[in-house]
Design an enzyme around this catalytic site. Structure first.
Site, PDB file in Angstrom:
ATOM      1  N   LYS A 237      35.233  43.649  48.743  1.00 60.51           N
ATOM      2  CA  LYS A 237      34.774  42.633  48.008  1.00 60.51           C
ATOM      3  C   LYS A 237      33.432  42.068  48.882  1.00 60.51           C
ATOM      4  CE  LYS A 237      34.933  40.608  43.934  1.00 60.51           C
ATOM      5  NZ  LYS A 237      35.369  41.409  42.610  1.00 60.51           N
TER       6      LYS A 237
HETATM    7  P1  NAD Z   1      29.269  35.035  35.779  1.00 60.67           P
HETATM    8  O1  NAD Z   1      28.615  34.345  36.953  1.00 60.67           O
HETATM    9  O2  NAD Z   1      28.447  35.841  34.993  1.00 60.67           O
HETATM   10  O3  NAD Z   1      29.456  33.936  34.851  1.00 60.67           O
HETATM   11  C1  NAD Z   1      30.598  32.755  35.295  1.00 60.67           C
HETATM   12  C2  NAD Z   1      30.616  31.851  34.153  1.00 60.67           C
HETATM   13  O4  NAD Z   1      31.563  30.696  34.860  1.00 60.67           O
HETATM   14  C3  NAD Z   1      29.264  30.849  33.983  1.00 60.67           C
HETATM   15  O5  NAD Z   1      29.068  30.690  32.493  1.00 60.67           O
HETATM   16  C4  NAD Z   1      29.416  29.758  34.865  1.00 60.67           C
HETATM   17  O6  NAD Z   1      28.598  28.734  34.143  1.00 60.67           O
HETATM   18  C5  NAD Z   1      30.886  29.452  34.511  1.00 60.67           C
HETATM   19  N1  NAD Z   1      31.468  28.406  35.345  1.00 60.67           N
HETATM   20  C6  NAD Z   1      31.398  28.310  36.631  1.00 60.67           C
HETATM   21  N2  NAD Z   1      31.835  27.331  36.969  1.00 60.67           N
HETATM   22  C7  NAD Z   1      32.637  26.601  36.238  1.00 60.67           C
HETATM   23  C8  NAD Z   1      33.477  25.533  35.835  1.00 60.67           C
HETATM   24  N3  NAD Z   1      33.934  24.663  36.811  1.00 60.67           N
HETATM   25  N4  NAD Z   1      33.877  25.342  34.524  1.00 60.67           N
HETATM   26  C9  NAD Z   1      33.763  26.220  33.594  1.00 60.67           C
HETATM   27  N5  NAD Z   1      32.721  27.265  33.768  1.00 60.67           N
HETATM   28  C10 NAD Z   1      32.495  27.387  34.936  1.00 60.67           C
HETATM   29  O7  NAD Z   1      30.505  35.735  36.444  1.00 60.67           O
HETATM   30  P2  NAD Z   1      31.388  36.700  35.729  1.00 60.67           P
HETATM   31  O8  NAD Z   1      30.896  38.009  36.218  1.00 60.67           O
HETATM   32  O9  NAD Z   1      31.348  36.492  34.305  1.00 60.67           O
HETATM   33  O10 NAD Z   1      32.650  36.375  36.562  1.00 60.67           O
HETATM   34  C11 NAD Z   1      33.875  35.517  36.080  1.00 60.67           C
HETATM   35  C12 NAD Z   1      35.026  35.752  36.608  1.00 60.67           C
HETATM   36  O11 NAD Z   1      35.391  36.979  36.230  1.00 60.67           O
HETATM   37  C13 NAD Z   1      35.084  35.743  38.062  1.00 60.67           C
HETATM   38  O12 NAD Z   1      36.580  35.544  38.580  1.00 60.67           O
HETATM   39  C14 NAD Z   1      35.088  37.302  38.621  1.00 60.67           C
HETATM   40  O13 NAD Z   1      35.814  37.701  39.593  1.00 60.67           O
HETATM   41  C15 NAD Z   1      35.811  38.012  37.355  1.00 60.67           C
HETATM   42  N6  NAD Z   1      35.507  39.343  37.120  1.00 60.67           N
HETATM   43  C16 NAD Z   1      34.319  39.734  36.893  1.00 60.67           C
HETATM   44  C17 NAD Z   1      34.038  41.036  36.580  1.00 60.67           C
HETATM   45  C18 NAD Z   1      32.667  41.651  36.146  1.00 60.67           C
HETATM   46  O14 NAD Z   1      32.468  42.749  35.868  1.00 60.67           O
HETATM   47  N7  NAD Z   1      31.589  40.831  36.135  1.00 60.67           N
HETATM   48  C19 NAD Z   1      34.861  41.918  36.718  1.00 60.67           C
HETATM   49  C20 NAD Z   1      36.377  41.637  36.990  1.00 60.67           C
HETATM   50  C21 NAD Z   1      36.502  40.210  37.152  1.00 60.67           C
END
Ligand code: NAD
Length: 547
Positions: A237
């Site tokens: 990561k």
């Molecule tokens: P992203 O940046 O696309 O979206 C994050 C979202 O969370 C945004 O809408 C943001 O406004 C919101 N957010 C941030 N702080 C917040 C809060 N305090 N309250 C409510 N909403 C809040 O990120 P993502 O890629 O969707 O990742 C989200 C989660 O999923 C993370 O934990 C990431 O590690 C996990 N994840 C992502 C992927 C991927 O393929 N992108 C894969 C596995 C896991």
């Protein structure tokens, strides 16, 4: 040789004498052991003198079971405790380790060598608690691992090895804002948890709270996730400690290119392959790929995944995490007898994972009654239109002001009555405080680490089904794997092929996890972890040691 002073709280004089003799016979280490025969005397000794470690029997004349452990732990929280007991009970052992015991050993089953090793490892672990990567999130990842390790009786050497990342890199970058007035120093990280399984793989996160501990936790979860999905990767990561939301496109590009340059020795298509995570996206991956390619002198698409399709990205990657999550929500619902056509869902986070999960749930007929992002939450018991939400965010960047529902704060939203709760934003959202008040039937973890250890236990006790992160959100890395394979072969697959293969891999992992859960009477997270950890252990033992 410096001696290690140990307090042994043990009421059987014969046992104490026997273990003392065994420990003193271990070569290369010297123990200075003081023995007391009840809890009260133990507490007194601990009040008078500092010990490096404690060997604790649980059944004493004045205290029994885990209460003995809790009394000692709460009295000297910084001193490592190795439990040595006659109680051979796996649930008790798991609970003790989850609560912070360094080891749970059963009398008659350990020799002096093993006990000495457990004490030495306990000391190392305690010292490492104050290391750079120490953070609540890394602690959560470690405790989840230790619980699973205890349950599967993982060899102590392998346990110690997997408990810490194999490689970590901390970099600082000079970063210039568009106004050209100032240069800031920004921290960046890349962590590779295990290199045994193949190249390492894991996303890059841009967030103002990112630190080495958070990145290390995420890298560890990637190892278990890849192993659970049977992908040929170890976990990694990366992260940059900056709030990306206020940065212009130029600023993001400069930051990304400089960060890539700083970690360039660590990444590569055969070494370590980044992907998007929170705060990064396809564009970020395009810049990383371009920077890497410029430096090596030719185009290397397979150095990242999650890049735009036009430059070698995979069809279906963008929505893969949300899609995979919904595949498994469907299968979990089927097992629970929950009809998703008439179900309701609450989704926290409207980024890559949250928006796609909401979209696919809506396609199944599930009513999305609330959704949130960093700006606000929106609640409408009659259901929100995901396409209207997407259109709004396209124009306004965030949900605030969306006209199709009432505003709701994050905490109240999590506690709304619904069938499926999807945390898809940040870690540490379901806690001991709000877990007793949740009114959902299922928690489907899109985010990594959204549930604390205490909350996990409460949800388990309350019979709320938890689809754990390493299983539920593995769709992203699975399609990233497909993208990497397509890149190496210069051959593209159709969207149908990708979705079918994704479905097959996720279903297989889900079924193996559920089988283990039922067979060993485990919670779903521990079952999934054991599936992943066993594979890594097997590979480690097969590869042997170098040199
Ligand atoms: P992203 O940046 O696309 O979206 C994050 C979202 O969370 C945004 O809408 C943001 O406004 C919101 N957010 C941030 N702080 C917040 C809060 N305090 N309250 C409510 N909403 C809040 O990120 P993502 O890629 O969707 O990742 C989200 C989660 O999923 C993370 O934990 C990431 O590690 C996990 N994840 C992502 C992927 C991927 O393929 N992108 C894969 C596995 C896991």
């Amino acid at each position: 040789m410096q001696s290690i002073n140990v307090l042994m709280i043990e009421d059987s004089a014969v046992q104490a004498q026997f273990m003392k003799g065994q420990l003193n016979a271990v070569p290369g280490v010297k123990f200075d052991i003081e023995v007391v025969d009840c809890l009260a005397k133990g507490m007194q000794a601990l009040a008078e003198k500092q010990f490096a470690a404690i060997i604790l029997d649980l059944m004493l004349p004045d205290s029994e079971g885990l209460d003995t452990f809790f009394s000692v732990r709460d009295h000297v929280p910084d001193t490592p405790i190795v439990i040595l007991t006659g109680l051979d009970d796996i649930n008790l052992a798991t609970k003790a380790v989850e609560e912070g015991a360094q080891s749970f050993l059963v009398k008659g089953q350990v020799q002096g060598q093993q006990l000495a090793r457990s004490i030495r490892y306990a000391l190392q672990r305690t010292e490492a608690e104050h290391a750079e990567w120490d953070s609540p999130m890394f602690h959560l990842a470690q405790q989840q691992f230790l619980k699973a390790a205890q349950f599967m009786s993982l060899d102590d050497n392998v346990r110690q090895r997997l408990l810490f990342p194999q490689r970590t890199l901390v970099v600082t970058l000079p970063f210039r804002r568009d106004d050209y007035q100032q240069v800031e120093t920004v921290f960046g990280y890349r962590v590779q948890h295990v290199l045994t399984m193949g190249p390492t793989k894991g996303g890059i996160r841009y967030h103002q709270d990112v630190d080495l501990g958070e990145v290390s936790a995420l890298a560890m979860w990637m190892t278990w996730k890849c192993a659970l999905m049977r992908l040929p990767f170890g976990g990694a990561k990366g992260g940059v400690r900056i709030d990306p939301t206020g940065l212009s496109r130029h600023e993001l590009q400069r930051l990304t290119r400089r960060y890539t340059t700083e970690i360039i020795g660590m990444i590569g298509p055969d070494k370590d392959i980044p992907a998007p995570d929170m705060g990064t996206n396809e564009q970020t991956m395009a810049w990383i790929m371009d920077t890497y390619s410029q430096q090596v002198g030719y185009t290397v698409p397979a150095v990242v995944t999650g890049k735009p399709v036009v430059m070698g990205g995979s069809l279906g990657r963008r929505e893969a995490t949300g899609r995979g999550l919904v595949y498994l929500i469907e299968q979990s619902a089927e097992q629970m007898g929950l009809d998703l056509k008439h179900a309701t869902a609450v989704v926290q986070g409207f980024g890559n994972v949250g928006s796609n999960a909401a979209r696919f749930l809506e396609e199944l007929g599930t009513r999305i009654i609330a959704i949130s992002d960093v700006s606000t939450g929106i609640h409408n018991p009659d259901g929100l239109s995901v396409s209207a939400l997407l259109d709004y965010v396209e124009k306004h960047r965030v949900l605030k002001g969306f006209p199709g529902g009432e505003e709701i704060d994050n905490q109240s939203m999590l506690e709304l009555e619904c069938d499926v709760l999807v945390p898809a934003a940040l870690q540490n959202q379901l806690t001991a405080e709000n877990a007793p008040r949740l009114k959902c039937k299922m928690v489907a973890e899109g985010a990594n680490g959204p549930t604390t250890l205490e909350a996990d236990e409460i949800l388990h006790e309350r019979g709320i089904f938890v689809l754990p992160d390493i299983l539920g959100n593995a769709g992203g890395v699975t399609v990233s794997y497909f993208e990497w394979v397509q890149g190496l072969q210069n051959f593209t697959w159709t969207l149908n092929e990708i979705n079918n293969r994704l479905h097959k891999i996720m279903t297989d992992a889900f079924q193996r996890t559920m089988l283990r859960k039922q067979r060993d009477n485990l919670d779903t997270r521990t079952a999934a972890l054991i599936e992943g950890i066993s594979r890594v252990q097997e590979a480690k033992l097969a590869r042997g040691l170098f040199p």
